[in-house]
Scaffold this active site. Structure first.
Site, PDB file in Angstrom:
ATOM      1  N   LYS A 160      42.272   8.906   8.439  1.00 43.41           N
ATOM      2  CA  LYS A 160      41.152   9.613   9.083  1.00 43.41           C
ATOM      3  C   LYS A 160      40.766   8.777  10.287  1.00 43.41           C
ATOM      4  CE  LYS A 160      37.182  10.143   9.732  1.00 43.41           C
ATOM      5  NZ  LYS A 160      36.678  10.013  11.111  1.00 43.41           N
ATOM      6  N   CYS A 207      35.347  -6.279  17.749  1.00 47.06           N
ATOM      7  CA  CYS A 207      34.708  -6.931  16.592  1.00 47.06           C
ATOM      8  C   CYS A 207      34.806  -8.444  16.713  1.00 47.06           C
ATOM      9  CB  CYS A 207      35.354  -6.458  15.302  1.00 47.06           C
ATOM     10  SG  CYS A 207      37.127  -6.737  15.286  1.00 47.06           S
ATOM     11  N   GLU A 212      37.256  -4.314   6.882  1.00 45.66           N
ATOM     12  CA  GLU A 212      37.132  -5.142   8.096  1.00 45.66           C
ATOM     13  C   GLU A 212      35.898  -4.626   8.815  1.00 45.66           C
ATOM     14  OE1 GLU A 212      39.198  -7.492   8.496  1.00 45.66           O
ATOM     15  OE2 GLU A 212      41.084  -6.931   7.550  1.00 45.66           O
ATOM     16  N   GLU A 219      24.786  -7.005  15.930  1.00 45.27           N
ATOM     17  CA  GLU A 219      26.003  -6.638  16.669  1.00 45.27           C
ATOM     18  C   GLU A 219      25.647  -5.543  17.679  1.00 45.27           C
ATOM     19  OE1 GLU A 219      29.123  -4.302  14.749  1.00 45.27           O
ATOM     20  OE2 GLU A 219      30.596  -5.714  15.549  1.00 45.27           O
TER      21      GLU A 219
END
Ligand code: NAD
Length: 489
Positions: A181, A291, A257, A389
């Site tokens: 997906k 990331c 992750e 973040e």
């Protein structure tokens, strides 16, 4: 090979062919560099996931892929990697129009590394062995690594093909069937991968791709499907929590992750000619939507002014503009919605600290999603800009005086994905590297990836590791077989 770029509808890839959603519904694939619709995308739901999983299960049980030898599977993986390289330009165009990232980045990082994922795991598979134990003369114990069956892969938009293939290649290597997906913002390269795997003679039904959203859509349906044995997910920490909860109903194997807030640390004895330009790249590559970004810069007090002056000067000279131009270093962020989120952080930063450069969106572009590389000084370490973040081109710089206070600040966020250390003192590097709570540490470097090494985060940055044997072990299950011999023959 002539790839179908920018077709009217990007469809699901199920059982080796392209198909619309059962509901016939679609959503828009938008180019963030001009906010125009590139294509309609089939909007998958639970019934499309059911079909894809059933095809995956059937292909797995038939064994046309799962029962091939390692060598036969490795040959197909090599071929997929080669075809990605052959179609590099088309794939890079698709990646850039979906994401707004500079074309050179798509060509030389995203697509190159996607091909490398297949070539690497093809080679790595050849070196994989199980273990044997023969403790007693009349017993032999074998350990086999068997495929899991149908595995679900859910991926983000920032490095679409690269992060999908990082999971697809090892999952295929171990003989699994897959339902992928892809992120709803970036459906294009995944769709094109369908053409490539067919051309490489991957049997139908082994790789299935269903487009759609996450919650109450295709993503969620995949995480609760009883015939899916494992989920490998890359994305936000909050999404990881939702997936874990949903996947617990059927006790799936999980690999996550997740987000990061990478610390980049420059000591006064560092080679500044390398540390400063790399700090710029670490903060602003892919508009800061990485990331592993060095999204907090810690600089030792004695060199703080010198580093800040040079970094600000370099940031001012970065080429921001049309992602399709080869000289462009900063393109647009992924969407209007994300742009707004990043600009909210910038507004907060202006109130709480000193804006040293950037802070605005570029005028005269076809969309308002181009944010200048932005640097802040004088923010408190516990400010939201230093803790959360942002996933945009925003860099807070923090001064430090000694190692203890540095480590306290570096380890103060909930994340623990990556960090970089710049110093020529090997003993200090060793001490700091061991003291930082993160899964990946670079010393005098950033973003170097050796695919055999474990990749993943500590704390809220993830669960498990991928890369080399870690990936192959995740996408398989160990089986122990014991032979008892008799002297009676
Ligand atoms: P996201 O979590 O919003 O979406 C990622 C994927 O999850 C998408 O395909 C989405 O449709 C799907 N999804 C969302 N909710 C779901 C649900 N409830 N069930 C199932 N699927 C669901 O992340 P994003 O915005 O696409 O990506 C950015 C994030 O990814 C950042 O936090 C970044 O740090 C992280 N990231 C981590 C790594 C890493 O290796 N650690 C790499 C790249 C990106």
């Amino acid at each position: 090979m002539n790839m179908t770029l920018q077709s009217l509808e990007l469809k699901h890839f199920i059982n080796g062919g392209y198909s619309k959603s059962k509901s016939n519904q679609t959503f828009d694939d938008i180019n963030p560099a001009n906010n125009k619709t590139i294509a309609k995308v089939s909007l998958g739901d639970a019934s499309d996931i059911d079909t894809a999983v059933a095809c995956g299960k059937e292909s797995f049980e038939k064994g046309a892929w799962s029962k091939l030898s390692f060598t036969e599977r490795a040959n197909v993986l090599y071929k997929i990697g080669d075809l990605i390289l052959e179609n590099k330009r088309d794939l890079a165009m698709a990646e850039t129009t979906d994401t707004g990232k500079p074309i050179n980045l798509s060509l030389n990082v995203d697509i190159e590394r996607s091909a490398h994922n297949f070539h690497f795991f093809a080679r790595y598979l050849a070196s994989l062995s199980g273990s044997t134990y023969f403790n007693k003369t009349d017993e032999l114990h074998l350990t086999l690594l068997e495929p899991l069956g149908v595995v679900g892969l859910i991926t983000p938009w920032n490095l679409p093909l690269y992060l999908s293939t990082w999971k697809i290649a090892p999952a295929l290597a171990m003989g699994n069937s897959i339902v992928l997906k892809p992120a709803e913002w970036t459906p294009h390269t995944a769709t094109l991968l369908g053409e490539i795997v067919n051309k490489a003679n991957l049997p139908p039904g082994v790789l299935n791709i269903v487009h759609g959203f996450g919650p109450a859509s295709a993503g969620e349906a995949l995480t609760i499907h009883p015939d899916v044995s494992a989920i490998s997910f890359t994305g936000e920490t909050s999404t990881g929590k939702a997936i874990m909860k949903n996947a617990s109903q059927t006790l799936k194997k999980l690999s996550f992750e997740l987000g990061g807030k990478g610390a980049n640390i420059i000591f006064k004895d560092a080679n500044l000619d390398e540390a400063i330009p790399t700090a710029l790249k670490a903060a602003f590559t892919n508009q800061g939507q990485v990331c592993l970004a060095g999204s907090r810069l810690f600089v030792e007090a004695e060199i703080y002014d010198k580093v800040v002056t040079k970094l600000v000067e370099l940031a001012k000279h970065m080429v921001i503009g049309d992602p399709l131009q080869t000289q462009t270093q900063i393109g647009s962020v992924i969407s209007q919605e994300h742009c707004k989120k990043v600009l909210d952080y910038i507004e907060l930063g202006c109130k709480e600290g000193d804006l040293l450069t950037g802070g605005k969106t570029l005028t005269g572009m076809e969309s308002d999603n181009f944010i200048e590389p932005t640097i802040f000084g004088n923010l408190r370490n516990d400010s939201r800009l230093c803790q959360e973040e942002i996933f945009g081109p925003v860099l807070p710089i923090i001064k430090f005086n000694d190692e203890d206070s540095l480590l306290e600040m570096v380890n103060s966020t909930p994340y623990g994905l990556s960090a970089s250390i710049w110093s020529l003192n090997v003993n200090r590097c060793n001490y700091i590297a061991r003291s930082i709570k993160a899964g990946i540490i670079w010393v005098n470097s950033w973003f170097i990836r050796e695919l055999a090494t474990p990749f993943g985060g500590q704390k809220m940055s993830g669960i498990g590791r991928e890369g080399g044997r870690y990936s192959l072990e995740f996408f398989s299950q160990a089986k122990s077989i014991t032979y008892k011999y008799s002297n009676d023959f």
